[in-house]
Scaffold this motif. Structure first.
Motif, PDB file in Angstrom:
ATOM      1  N   GLY A 128      -4.893   4.066  -5.443  1.00 39.36           N
ATOM      2  CA  GLY A 128      -4.870   4.835  -4.235  1.00 39.36           C
ATOM      3  C   GLY A 128      -5.951   4.540  -3.484  1.00 39.36           C
ATOM      4  O   GLY A 128      -6.818   3.621  -3.782  1.00 39.36           O
ATOM      5  N   GLY A 129      -6.131   5.169  -2.443  1.00 41.36           N
ATOM      6  CA  GLY A 129      -7.115   4.902  -1.267  1.00 41.36           C
ATOM      7  C   GLY A 129      -8.546   5.003  -1.960  1.00 41.36           C
ATOM      8  O   GLY A 129      -8.716   6.003  -2.707  1.00 41.36           O
ATOM      9  N   ARG A 130      -9.394   4.170  -1.835  1.00 38.38           N
ATOM     10  CA  ARG A 130     -10.734   4.421  -2.148  1.00 38.38           C
ATOM     11  C   ARG A 130     -11.847   3.968  -0.873  1.00 38.38           C
ATOM     12  O   ARG A 130     -11.456   3.119  -0.331  1.00 38.38           O
ATOM     13  CB  ARG A 130     -11.027   3.007  -3.348  1.00 38.38           C
ATOM     14  CG  ARG A 130     -10.221   3.354  -4.671  1.00 38.38           C
ATOM     15  CD  ARG A 130     -10.757   4.537  -5.428  1.00 38.38           C
ATOM     16  NE  ARG A 130     -10.088   4.869  -6.604  1.00 38.38           N
ATOM     17  CZ  ARG A 130      -9.242   5.543  -6.795  1.00 38.38           C
ATOM     18  NH1 ARG A 130      -8.509   6.125  -5.627  1.00 38.38           N
ATOM     19  NH2 ARG A 130      -8.760   5.407  -7.878  1.00 38.38           N
ATOM     20  N   GLY A 133      -3.593   5.472  -9.968  1.00 33.60           N
ATOM     21  CA  GLY A 133      -2.536   4.330  -9.474  1.00 33.60           C
ATOM     22  C   GLY A 133      -1.366   4.353 -10.482  1.00 33.60           C
ATOM     23  O   GLY A 133      -0.967   5.466 -11.350  1.00 33.60           O
ATOM     24  N   ARG A 140      -6.358  -5.560  -0.466  1.00 30.13           N
ATOM     25  CA  ARG A 140      -6.445  -4.380   0.005  1.00 30.13           C
ATOM     26  C   ARG A 140      -4.761  -3.720   0.604  1.00 30.13           C
ATOM     27  O   ARG A 140      -4.467  -4.896   1.431  1.00 30.13           O
ATOM     28  CB  ARG A 140      -7.452  -4.210   1.166  1.00 30.13           C
ATOM     29  CG  ARG A 140      -8.854  -4.413   0.612  1.00 30.13           C
ATOM     30  CD  ARG A 140      -9.908  -3.885   1.605  1.00 30.13           C
ATOM     31  NE  ARG A 140     -11.081  -4.012   0.816  1.00 30.13           N
ATOM     32  CZ  ARG A 140     -11.556  -3.058   0.302  1.00 30.13           C
ATOM     33  NH1 ARG A 140     -11.127  -2.033   0.084  1.00 30.13           N
ATOM     34  NH2 ARG A 140     -12.958  -3.041  -0.264  1.00 30.13           N
ATOM     35  N   GLY A 200      -4.779   1.809  -0.162  1.00 27.39           N
ATOM     36  CA  GLY A 200      -5.391   1.370  -1.355  1.00 27.39           C
ATOM     37  C   GLY A 200      -5.875  -0.034  -1.462  1.00 27.39           C
ATOM     38  O   GLY A 200      -6.074  -0.990  -0.839  1.00 27.39           O
ATOM     39  N   ARG A 223      -1.065  -0.641  -8.552  1.00 27.83           N
ATOM     40  CA  ARG A 223      -1.397  -0.198  -7.186  1.00 27.83           C
ATOM     41  C   ARG A 223      -2.374   0.813  -7.413  1.00 27.83           C
ATOM     42  O   ARG A 223      -1.870   2.045  -8.051  1.00 27.83           O
ATOM     43  CB  ARG A 223      -0.052   0.354  -6.614  1.00 27.83           C
ATOM     44  CG  ARG A 223       0.844  -1.067  -6.376  1.00 27.83           C
ATOM     45  CD  ARG A 223       2.034  -0.440  -5.391  1.00 27.83           C
ATOM     46  NE  ARG A 223       3.020  -1.393  -5.091  1.00 27.83           N
ATOM     47  CZ  ARG A 223       3.975  -2.028  -5.966  1.00 27.83           C
ATOM     48  NH1 ARG A 223       4.040  -1.464  -7.252  1.00 27.83           N
ATOM     49  NH2 ARG A 223       4.664  -2.969  -6.026  1.00 27.83           N
TER      50      ARG A 223
END
Length: 361
Positions: free
Chosen positions: A359-361, A340, A288, A292, A357
């Motif tokens: 993104g935020g999840r 990503g 983490r 993300g 990589r």
């Protein structure tokens, strides 16, 4: 100061400013303004001096509370407020973007007035809006072009696949009628191999051109990696030890898209370590990373030469004697659809390092 404020020189000085200027006393009462301020606000200088007009002006903005706090800061709290930009509905019915700033007027370190400066930023906002519309138009055109190319590619792949199945099918039947060693058998085998290779190309193009909206679900990254490794071993016919490091717990993402991405990366890693005296291991790490998720796939193969790194994600580029060259393009496409990116570099101990990589999840 009051005598000076009523002098002709003072009013001529105010009139010379291109920006709107309104001067109020320490109690907030307007006692001077210039023509530029009157034009920007749509009020006469006489009306600007009336408290009722000030309330009406505040009510015409899109942020009356913020503007009220801006005006009250120097009067009630004796401090200079931060500049404020607001949308102002002019009495002529048009909207204008105004930027307001304030300066404290001091005498013997005491506030005797506040100077408010008003700048019309409408043209700048309109310019930015036109630039944004132009960029959105370009993006829409690019998206439409990509979608058009995708539809075209799928149509071509479909048209090729039908006669290809006929060629491969009948070649296989003819080959079964010729015993091994027959001169015609060698030629038929070459035709069949070519048909199968072309079928692989058609299949890869279809996968690359087919796009869909991600459908996130809660998934176990470790389970995805294990399934992807099994698929990569089946496809390549190769094997190598897998070291899995996943301490993220369940994550929300599109599992099929990510599994397909991982399968491509692991198939590449298996082919990279194949035939080496000491194949070593393939490592998959999940971490983490704010905001993300980060996925790393490392192999102990020969690594990615600098001269071919710029072309690694080009469709159909391959260094293999027999290969389609669509694995990495599909992997990067999937990473982008997941919000990503995918990068390749040299591993810390040699070999190749693939970093995804998300993104935020």
């Amino acid at each position: 100061m009051l005598t000076f404020a009523h002098s002709t020189y003072f009013h001529d000085l105010l009139a010379g400013f291109s920006a709107g200027v309104v001067i109020a006393n320490s109690k907030g009462r307007v006692y001077a303004s210039n023509p530029a301020a009157a034009a920007l606000l749509g009020e006469t200088p006489e009306h600007l001096a009336a408290p009722a007009t000030a309330r009406a002006i505040v009510g015409r903005t899109d942020a009356p509370r913020r503007l009220a706090r801006f005006l009250a800061a120097p009067i009630k709290h004796g401090r200079k407020p931060e500049p404020l930009t607001c949308l102002y509905r002019h009495p002529d019915g048009r909207d204008r973007h105004l930027r307001l700033s304030a300066s404290l007027l001091l005498e013997n370190e005491k506030i005797f007035g506040i100077l408010f400066e008003i700048d019309d930023m409408t043209e700048i906002f309109d310019l930015h809006a036109r630039e944004r519309a132009m960029l959105l138009g370009i993006q829409a055109a690019q998206h439409e072009r990509i979608e058009g190319l995708g539809r075209f590619s799928l149509a071509v792949a479909h048209q090729i696949r039908n006669p290809l199945m006929v060629i491969g099918g009948f070649t296989g039947r003819l080959l079964r009628r010729h015993p091994e060693g027959d001169p015609d058998a060698a030629a038929l085998s070459m035709i069949l191999d070519g048909a199968r290779r072309l079928e692989d190309v058609v299949r890869a193009v279809s996968r690359y051109a087919t796009r869909r909206a991600p459908a996130p679900i809660m998934a176990d990254p470790a389970d995805l990696a294990i399934r992807a490794m099994a698929a990569a071993r089946t496809r390549t016919g190769l094997a190598a030890p897998l070291v899995l490091d996943a301490d993220t717990g369940l994550v929300r993402l599109d599992a099929p898209l990510l599994e397909e991405l991982l399968t491509e990366l692991l198939a590449n890693a298996l082919e990279a370590v194949a035939g080496r005296p000491s194949p070593g291991v393939i490592t998959v790490r999940w971490r983490r990373r704010d905001p993300g998720l980060c996925l790393e796939v490392t192999d102990q193969g020969p690594g990615l030469p600098e001269d071919i790194r710029p072309f690694a994600f080009d469709p159909f580029f391959t260094t293999k004697a027999v290969g389609v060259g669509m694995g990495l393009p599909i992997a990067r496409r999937n990473a982008e659809e997941l919000g990503g990116d995918l990068e390749l570099s040299s591993g810390p101990d040699g070999g190749c390092l693939a970093v995804v990589r998300l993104g935020g999840r």
